[in-house]
Design a protein around this motif. Structure first.
Motif, PDB file in Angstrom:
ATOM      1  N   LEU A 186       8.015 -13.890  -1.113  1.00  0.00           N
ATOM      2  CA  LEU A 186       7.580 -13.073  -1.915  1.00  0.00           C
ATOM      3  C   LEU A 186       7.624 -12.751  -3.237  1.00  0.00           C
ATOM      4  O   LEU A 186       7.295 -12.012  -4.181  1.00  0.00           O
ATOM      5  N   ILE A 187       8.985 -13.710  -3.633  1.00  0.00           N
ATOM      6  CA  ILE A 187       9.596 -13.417  -4.820  1.00  0.00           C
ATOM      7  C   ILE A 187       8.777 -13.788  -6.100  1.00  0.00           C
ATOM      8  O   ILE A 187       8.535 -13.019  -7.067  1.00  0.00           O
ATOM      9  N   ILE A 188       7.727 -14.738  -5.955  1.00  0.00           N
ATOM     10  CA  ILE A 188       7.003 -15.137  -7.078  1.00  0.00           C
ATOM     11  C   ILE A 188       5.849 -14.262  -7.647  1.00  0.00           C
ATOM     12  O   ILE A 188       5.738 -14.293  -8.557  1.00  0.00           O
ATOM     13  N   ILE A 189       5.438 -13.453  -6.440  1.00  0.00           N
ATOM     14  CA  ILE A 189       4.605 -12.402  -6.755  1.00  0.00           C
ATOM     15  C   ILE A 189       5.225 -11.264  -7.292  1.00  0.00           C
ATOM     16  O   ILE A 189       4.909 -10.523  -8.266  1.00  0.00           O
ATOM     17  N   GLU A 190       6.457 -10.751  -6.595  1.00  0.00           N
ATOM     18  CA  GLU A 190       6.954  -9.681  -7.008  1.00  0.00           C
ATOM     19  C   GLU A 190       7.551  -9.526  -8.754  1.00  0.00           C
ATOM     20  O   GLU A 190       7.642  -8.582  -9.113  1.00  0.00           O
ATOM     21  N   ARG A 191       7.764 -10.908  -9.172  1.00  0.00           N
ATOM     22  CA  ARG A 191       7.914 -10.928 -10.568  1.00  0.00           C
ATOM     23  C   ARG A 191       6.898 -10.645 -11.387  1.00  0.00           C
ATOM     24  O   ARG A 191       7.109 -10.640 -12.667  1.00  0.00           O
ATOM     25  N   MET A 192       5.515 -10.563 -11.028  1.00  0.00           N
ATOM     26  CA  MET A 192       4.638 -10.465 -11.821  1.00  0.00           C
ATOM     27  C   MET A 192       4.334  -9.026 -12.394  1.00  0.00           C
ATOM     28  O   MET A 192       4.598  -8.100 -11.520  1.00  0.00           O
ATOM     29  N   ARG A 193       4.095  -8.895 -13.473  1.00  0.00           N
ATOM     30  CA  ARG A 193       4.134  -7.412 -14.347  1.00  0.00           C
ATOM     31  C   ARG A 193       3.118  -6.381 -13.770  1.00  0.00           C
ATOM     32  O   ARG A 193       3.690  -5.243 -13.705  1.00  0.00           O
ATOM     33  N   HIS A 194       1.941  -6.872 -13.238  1.00  0.00           N
ATOM     34  CA  HIS A 194       1.078  -5.824 -12.650  1.00  0.00           C
ATOM     35  C   HIS A 194       1.251  -5.677 -11.232  1.00  0.00           C
ATOM     36  O   HIS A 194       0.515  -5.134 -10.556  1.00  0.00           O
ATOM     37  N   VAL A 195       2.294  -6.138 -10.551  1.00  0.00           N
ATOM     38  CA  VAL A 195       2.555  -6.100  -9.172  1.00  0.00           C
ATOM     39  C   VAL A 195       3.621  -5.313  -8.978  1.00  0.00           C
ATOM     40  O   VAL A 195       4.728  -5.319  -9.492  1.00  0.00           O
ATOM     41  N   THR A 196       3.379  -4.325  -7.932  1.00  0.00           N
ATOM     42  CA  THR A 196       4.389  -3.276  -7.456  1.00  0.00           C
ATOM     43  C   THR A 196       4.747  -3.612  -5.940  1.00  0.00           C
ATOM     44  O   THR A 196       3.665  -3.437  -5.152  1.00  0.00           O
ATOM     45  N   MET A 197       5.957  -3.606  -5.428  1.00  0.00           N
ATOM     46  CA  MET A 197       6.452  -3.766  -4.126  1.00  0.00           C
ATOM     47  C   MET A 197       6.904  -2.499  -3.517  1.00  0.00           C
ATOM     48  O   MET A 197       7.501  -2.007  -4.194  1.00  0.00           O
ATOM     49  N   HIS A 198       6.356  -2.400  -2.235  1.00  0.00           N
ATOM     50  CA  HIS A 198       6.689  -1.370  -1.383  1.00  0.00           C
ATOM     51  C   HIS A 198       7.236  -1.816   0.043  1.00  0.00           C
ATOM     52  O   HIS A 198       6.155  -2.349   0.667  1.00  0.00           O
ATOM     53  N   ARG A 199       8.453  -1.971   0.187  1.00  0.00           N
ATOM     54  CA  ARG A 199       8.997  -2.497   1.671  1.00  0.00           C
ATOM     55  C   ARG A 199       9.159  -1.162   2.583  1.00  0.00           C
ATOM     56  O   ARG A 199       9.830  -0.140   1.944  1.00  0.00           O
ATOM     57  N   VAL A 200       8.755  -1.349   3.797  1.00  0.00           N
ATOM     58  CA  VAL A 200       8.751  -0.255   4.720  1.00  0.00           C
ATOM     59  C   VAL A 200       9.643  -0.619   5.772  1.00  0.00           C
ATOM     60  O   VAL A 200       9.302  -1.770   6.461  1.00  0.00           O
ATOM     61  N   GLU A 201      10.635   0.097   6.124  1.00  0.00           N
ATOM     62  CA  GLU A 201      11.558  -0.122   6.950  1.00  0.00           C
ATOM     63  C   GLU A 201      11.154   0.159   8.306  1.00  0.00           C
ATOM     64  O   GLU A 201      10.267   0.841   8.693  1.00  0.00           O
ATOM     65  N   ALA A 202      11.690  -0.636   9.050  1.00  0.00           N
ATOM     66  CA  ALA A 202      11.438  -0.379  10.452  1.00  0.00           C
ATOM     67  C   ALA A 202      10.004  -0.514  10.931  1.00  0.00           C
ATOM     68  O   ALA A 202       9.548   0.180  11.943  1.00  0.00           O
ATOM     69  N   ASN A 203       9.234  -1.367  10.324  1.00  0.00           N
ATOM     70  CA  ASN A 203       7.915  -1.820  10.467  1.00  0.00           C
ATOM     71  C   ASN A 203       7.694  -3.229  10.433  1.00  0.00           C
ATOM     72  O   ASN A 203       8.215  -3.803   9.617  1.00  0.00           O
ATOM     73  N   ASP A 204       6.909  -3.768  11.674  1.00  0.00           N
ATOM     74  CA  ASP A 204       6.514  -5.306  11.547  1.00  0.00           C
ATOM     75  C   ASP A 204       5.166  -5.413  10.932  1.00  0.00           C
ATOM     76  O   ASP A 204       4.916  -4.869   9.963  1.00  0.00           O
ATOM     77  N   HIS A 205       4.411  -6.459  11.407  1.00  0.00           N
ATOM     78  CA  HIS A 205       3.399  -6.942  10.827  1.00  0.00           C
ATOM     79  C   HIS A 205       2.241  -5.902  11.026  1.00  0.00           C
ATOM     80  O   HIS A 205       0.976  -5.779  10.128  1.00  0.00           O
ATOM     81  N   ILE A 206       2.350  -4.953  11.990  1.00  0.00           N
ATOM     82  CA  ILE A 206       1.259  -4.022  12.342  1.00  0.00           C
ATOM     83  C   ILE A 206       1.171  -2.828  11.518  1.00  0.00           C
ATOM     84  O   ILE A 206       2.353  -2.398  11.133  1.00  0.00           O
ATOM     85  N   ILE A 207       0.087  -2.405  11.353  1.00  0.00           N
ATOM     86  CA  ILE A 207      -0.113  -0.974  10.519  1.00  0.00           C
ATOM     87  C   ILE A 207       0.164   0.021  11.370  1.00  0.00           C
ATOM     88  O   ILE A 207      -0.750   0.557  11.994  1.00  0.00           O
ATOM     89  N   ARG A 208       1.476   0.206  11.566  1.00  0.00           N
ATOM     90  CA  ARG A 208       1.796   1.505  12.364  1.00  0.00           C
ATOM     91  C   ARG A 208       2.065   2.835  11.369  1.00  0.00           C
ATOM     92  O   ARG A 208       1.497   2.651  10.288  1.00  0.00           O
ATOM     93  N   ARG A 209       2.094   3.884  12.115  1.00  0.00           N
ATOM     94  CA  ARG A 209       1.998   5.163  11.713  1.00  0.00           C
ATOM     95  C   ARG A 209       3.072   5.322  10.244  1.00  0.00           C
ATOM     96  O   ARG A 209       2.658   5.716   9.174  1.00  0.00           O
ATOM     97  N   ARG A 210       4.167   4.649  10.261  1.00  0.00           N
ATOM     98  CA  ARG A 210       5.178   4.535   9.147  1.00  0.00           C
ATOM     99  C   ARG A 210       4.600   3.977   7.777  1.00  0.00           C
ATOM    100  O   ARG A 210       4.537   4.465   6.941  1.00  0.00           O
ATOM    101  N   LEU A 211       4.057   2.853   8.120  1.00  0.00           N
ATOM    102  CA  LEU A 211       3.348   1.961   7.157  1.00  0.00           C
ATOM    103  C   LEU A 211       1.959   2.532   6.600  1.00  0.00           C
ATOM    104  O   LEU A 211       1.528   2.646   5.565  1.00  0.00           O
TER     105      LEU A 211
END
Length: 270
Positions: A235-260
């Motif tokens: 994800l580094i290549i898109i993380e460096r783009m100015r209009h992109v904001t990254m959000h890392r969610v701990e303790a979550n996998d690929h499924i959209i669970r409640r935390r995510l």
């Protein structure tokens, strides 16, 4: 000159709530059930529209379809046009849905959808992109870091193995299905062709990095720290783009669970 048939409309599984419009696009071997934890949190303040992508859920699976990115995008565009929206909307994609959504936004920005299909009444209808768990796999030959190159190469080889070994893939998919919320992952004989063709033509041969780079709207990327479909460092290549904001969610996998889901809603509302 033979005209191509009109793209089929997708099944609109949810159209509920009032307010700014949010369109939800799920990923491969899944359905709009992907967003079951998100929709109740959004509908109090938004009009929420969730679709099933081409070949999955209750959407059509056309005979002879190759499930190229353009096939998915054209059906999404036709469906959005059929909704006759009068305002810009937030477009949310999960997994493969993030690749489809980003391609849609990129084609819309350059006027391609309107030129080929006359499906979009006006340009710049996407006001914001939110990508959840995007499987970003740049060609290994374009990656300088040998560790990232090895990881991405391993993912691509694994996908090639899954496509080439149907019995193995279906048998393991049935086990995984029983461990996940119902409807989140459903790979069967019925969805086998959309699955392998979408994997080959959309995930293994993708345009997401260049599509994101071409956009002028804000792009938020949300991913779980335990997401097994994201190669570390990819994800580094898109993380460096100015209009992109990254959000890392701990303790979550690929499924959209409640935390995510809560993070996703917070990002949409921000």
């Amino acid at each position: 000159m033979t005209r191509r048939p009109r793209p089929p409309l997708l099944h609109v599984a949810t159209d509920a709530g009032t307010g700014p419009v949010v369109i939800l696009v799920h990923g491969i071997a899944s359905s709009s059930v992907t967003f079951y934890a998100v929709i109740p949190l959004l509908t109090p303040n938004h009009r929420v529209i969730a679709v099933d992508i081409l070949g999955f859920g209750q959407s059509p699976a056309p005979d002879g379809c190759e499930y190229r990115l353009e096939d998915h995008v054209e059906s999404l565009a036709a469906t959005i046009r059929s909704l006759k929206l009068r305002e810009p909307f937030v477009l949310v994609g999960h997994s493969l849905g993030s690749l489809i959504s980003t391609r849609y936004a990129a084609m819309e920005r350059h006027g391609r959808i309107a030129t080929f299909w006359r499906l979009v009444a006006r340009r710049s209808t996407v006001s914001r992109m939110v990508l959840v768990g995007p499987p970003v796999y740049v060609s290994p030959s374009d990656i300088g870091d040998p560790r990232v190159k090895a990881r991405v190469g391993a993912y691509l080889r694994a996908y090639d193995f899954l496509r080439a070994n149907k019995d193995f893939t279906l048998a393991n998919a049935s086990i995984i299905t029983r461990l996940l919320p119902k409807g989140t992952f459903e790979l069967t004989e019925k969805t086998w062709t959309p699955f392998i063709k979408s994997m080959e033509h959309c995930i293994e041969s993708q345009t997401v990095v260049s599509d994101i780079a071409s956009l002028e709207v804000p792009v938020d990327v949300i991913y779980g720290a335990l997401d097994q479909f994201i190669a570390q460092g990819s994800l580094i290549i898109i993380e460096r783009m100015r209009h992109v904001t990254m959000h890392r969610v701990e303790a979550n996998d690929h499924i959209i669970r409640r935390r995510l889901a809560r993070v996703l809603v917070r990002v949409i509302d921000s």
